[in-house]
Design a protein around this motif. Structure first.
Motif: not given
Length: 492
Positions: A205-210, A216-220, A226-229
């Protein structure tokens, strides 16, 4: 004298006070006779009733028509009581007594009345019922089914038991699809490029958006972001993202020809794999094998467990590979490119793979980015083309035939199967810029989700298959609730 006699006769004729013997009956005489007849009918109802029926009887049948009587139905669904044994006089007494005022000084009289009632009738008049049904209705014959129960029942019935009891009525699930997004997330600096894959939803349930050069990762579940990289050079940008099946690792393709592998829980980059000569626009996982497609038209297989990760290259496309999907069973890899071609490749076996495709389809007239495998019919592949094509096509991988094709009148950028109701969801660009839910395999429209102000670039499905996430060129991520009132979690 004779003259006087004739004059007397004339005067007697012209007098009006004499009774007229041959005149019609007067009104008062008619009323008197009718009242006499009614009194006589009260004394002898049988004879006069027969007489009235015989003199003024309405025909029971319409002349010229053969009417059929309604057939008697044994074991019907109505119960008609017989009132011969009912206490109608008691019921009439109780109804008339109900509106009478109560006298507070009649306590002794009530006791006396109760005693007389029990002695004479055998029951207390105060406890008597206005309508008392003494008998029970007859049971319906064995095997009888009442259709009214199906039409008017308000009780929800499980689909399995309902099918077995009423095979002629197909089971329908109650659902509601809102045309308004459940949530809208801002996606600033999102790269509006049709050929990139910038959105993916993990099984955790983690949404990754570039967004440009950051992921960025959004915990649904919790709602945290969270900024991953972030890439070091500002001119570089993210071109693709893809989660592993377990949802613990994220593969990231970049414009500088590399593929990075990240541990999301520890927010740590595990490795950076370089093998391509141009940007990596598409990624897809098959267990420990990561396949990547680049602008050069080549597809590379990476074994992420070993140091020498690049184990095979697939050559078939002449332009950028913008669509890449492994089948759920891991047997086939489907690829779509800007050369309007769709290829189906065999799986890697024993560290090697054949460099020729199983199928090669050229029916599309535009770039093929949208690819999706059917989770419940694993030999079915869906593909769709861009602005020059606008068609959704369903393929049978077993024999290589095209099952169906649909002109959507709009650019198709993404496809995803929704297992809950066996539907196909498509994301569209010019000219509709919307998300459409279609029934499989007819591809008929179930719902249109409008709201994006620019073309939809990517679609992805939540782990429970109840929410559709769409990212568009208007720099927004919209979450659409497509679940019914009660839905089943998908296990594909």
């Amino acid at each position: 004298m004779a003259q006087f006699g004739s004059e007397n006769d004339i005067h007697s004729i012209l007098k009006l006070d004499m009774p007229i013997t041959n005149a019609p009956m007067a009104r008062w005489q008619r009323k008197a006779s009718s009242s006499t007849a009614s009194a006589a009918s009260a004394l002898s109802p049988g004879k006069l009733a027969k007489a009235s029926l015989s003199t003024s009887k309405t025909p029971s049948k319409t002349p010229g028509k053969n009417t059929k009587s309604t057939p008697s139905k044994v074991g019907g669904d109505r119960f008609i009581p017989t009132r011969n044994s009912k206490r109608m006089d008691v019921a009439s007494f109780l109804l008339t007594k109900e509106n009478e005022p109560m006298d507070p000084n009649t306590a002794g009289a009530l006791e006396t009345q109760k005693a007389w009632s029990i002695t004479l009738d055998g029951y207390d008049i105060e406890e008597a019922k206005i309508l008392h049904l003494g008998g029970k209705p007859q049971n319906a014959p064995e095997g009888y089914q009442n259709n009214l129960k199906v039409l008017y029942s308000q009780v929800s019935t499980p689909a399995s038991s309902r099918k077995s009891r009423f095979p002629s009525f197909p089971a329908k699930k109650s659902r509601y699809i809102s045309s308004v997004p459940d949530r809208i997330l801002d996606a600033p600096e999102l790269r509006n490029d049709f050929y990139l894959n910038l959105l993916d939803w993990s099984s955790r349930n983690m949404l990754a958006v570039a967004l440009h050069n950051s992921v960025y990762l959004w915990d649904a579940t919790q709602g945290d972001i969270v900024l991953l990289m972030k890439l070091e050079r500002e001119q570089d940008y993210i071109t693709s993202v893809s989660w592993t099946k377990e949802g613990t690792y994220l593969a990231i393709g970049t414009s500088d020809c590399k593929v990075q592998l990240w541990d999301v829980q520890n927010q740590k980059r595990l490795r950076s794999m370089a093998s391509h000569t141009s940007r990596v626009g598409s990624l897809s996982w098959n267990d420990h094998i990561l396949s990547s497609g680049s602008r050069s038209g080549h597809i590379h297989h990476h074994d992420v467990r070993v140091a020498d990760h690049h184990i095979f290259t697939l050559s078939g496309h002449t332009q950028e590979v913008c669509g890449l999907k492994w089948s759920p069973d891991g047997r086939y890899l489907a690829s779509g490119g800007n050369d309007n071609m769709v290829y189906v490749w065999p799986a890697v076996q024993g560290g090697s793979s054949k460099n020729h495709s199983v199928h090669c389809w050229s029916e599309h007239q535009g770039a093929v980015k949208a690819l999706a495998w059917c989770p419940w019919h694993r030999h079915i592949l869906a593909s769709a083309g861009g602005t020059s094509d606008r068609h959704i096509r369903l393929w049978n991988v077993n024999n290589g035939s095209c099952i169906s094709a649909l002109d959507t009148q709009s650019q198709v950028s993404s496809l995803v199967f929704a297992p809950n109701y066996k539907e196909l969801v498509s994301g569209h660009g010019f000219a509709h810029n919307n998300v459409v839910i279609r029934k499989y395999p007819s591809l008929s429209k179930v719902a249109e989700l409008n709201g994006h102000e620019d073309r939809v670039l990517n679609l992805t499905l939540s782990p429970d298959c109840s929410t559709i996430a769409s990212v568009a060129g208007d720099e927004t991520v919209r979450l659409w609730k497509a679940k019914p009132r009660s839905y089943y979690e998908c296990n594909f």
